[in-house]
Design a protein around this motif. Structure first.
Motif, mmCIF file in Angstrom:
data_model
loop_
_atom_site.group_PDB
_atom_site.id
_atom_site.type_symbol
_atom_site.label_atom_id
_atom_site.label_comp_id
_atom_site.label_asym_id
_atom_site.label_seq_id
_atom_site.Cartn_x
_atom_site.Cartn_y
_atom_site.Cartn_z
ATOM 1 N N TYR A 1 0.839 -1.194 0.000
ATOM 2 C CA TYR A 1 0.000 0.000 0.000
ATOM 3 C C TYR A 1 0.878 1.251 0.000
ATOM 4 O O TYR A 1 1.894 1.321 0.692
ATOM 5 C CB TYR A 1 -0.929 0.020 1.219
ATOM 6 N N THR B 1 -4.023 -3.742 -4.052
ATOM 7 C CA THR B 1 -3.350 -3.433 -2.799
ATOM 8 C C THR B 1 -4.342 -3.558 -1.655
ATOM 9 O O THR B 1 -5.562 -3.567 -1.868
ATOM 10 C CB THR B 1 -2.748 -2.018 -2.832
ATOM 11 N N ARG C 1 -5.344 -1.844 1.990
ATOM 12 C CA ARG C 1 -5.201 -0.755 2.957
ATOM 13 C C ARG C 1 -5.662 -1.273 4.315
ATOM 14 O O ARG C 1 -6.829 -1.613 4.509
ATOM 15 C CB ARG C 1 -6.042 0.455 2.541
#
Length: 209
Positions: free
Chosen positions: A9, A75, A77
């Motif tokens: 991230y 990604t 988070r």
């Protein structure tokens, strides 16, 4: 077959330089980004790393599975303890060349040319951390810079033309629905597996397939 590869991230820096520890994996995760508060994918779109029309970058997943097909990059988070994480698309890499196939540039030459700025940017991103944690990260950067093929992972392991990457960091995907693998290996989703997911998830993946 859909191939997914997870990226570290990168908070608000568009994968051009490291963004610090915010929203990365937690300490109880064994991921590289959890241990060292950064990942080499954070320079994925760094403009300095474009040489003679080719972008030099790193994708952790390719270390375990050399995928020559189109790869959907995503990604995760991490929003903090006891909070649900978000999985988002980063983009689609349509075509790339793995570093073992390069014959016009060496890893040593590439790493030596780009290492200095990378080190400076990493120090700046991690300056909020204790000194010893900063040094652990810099040590990792140095280890990868001095990589010996087949022993340590390099600073760069893939290159591609800019037109072969579509940056689409916007669409959010429920991280619990894609696969149970939140690590950094290549994830493979065939048509049978895809059909098990809600239509909204299928639609997102197929739209960038």
């Amino acid at each position: 077959m859909i191939f997914l590869a997870r990226m570290t991230y990168n908070y608000n820096n568009n994968w051009e330089k490291p963004s610090g520890p915010n929203y990365k994996s937690t300490d109880n995760d064994q991921a590289f980004e959890a241990k060292f508060k950064f990942g080499f994918e954070e320079w994925f779109r760094c403009k300095r790393h474009e040489i003679n029309g080719l972008q030099y970058a790193y994708i952790e997943s390719l270390e375990s599975y050399h995928c020559e097909s189109k790869i959907i990059l995503h990604t995760i988070r991490h929003n903090g303890k006891n909070k649900k994480s978000d999985r988002k698309l980063v983009g689609v890499l349509y075509k790339s060349e793995y570093y073992t196939d390069w014959n016009d540039i060496t890893l040593d030459a590439l790493s030596n040319a780009l290492y200095g700025e990378m080190k400076t940017e990493l120090k700046d991103a991690l300056k909020i951390l204790p000194i010893y944690e900063q040094q652990l990260a810099i040590n990792q950067l140095n280890i990868h810079k001095n990589s010996i093929s087949g022993k340590d992972k390099p600073l760069f392991n893939v290159r591609f033309k800019k037109e072969d990457f579509n940056y689409i960091f916007s669409k959010k995907i429920d991280s619990t629905l894609i696969t149970k693998n939140n690590r950094f290996g290549i994830e493979k989703i065939d048509d049978e597996i895809l059909e098990r997911y809600p239509y909204s998830i299928q639609e997102i993946l197929l739209s960038v397939r």
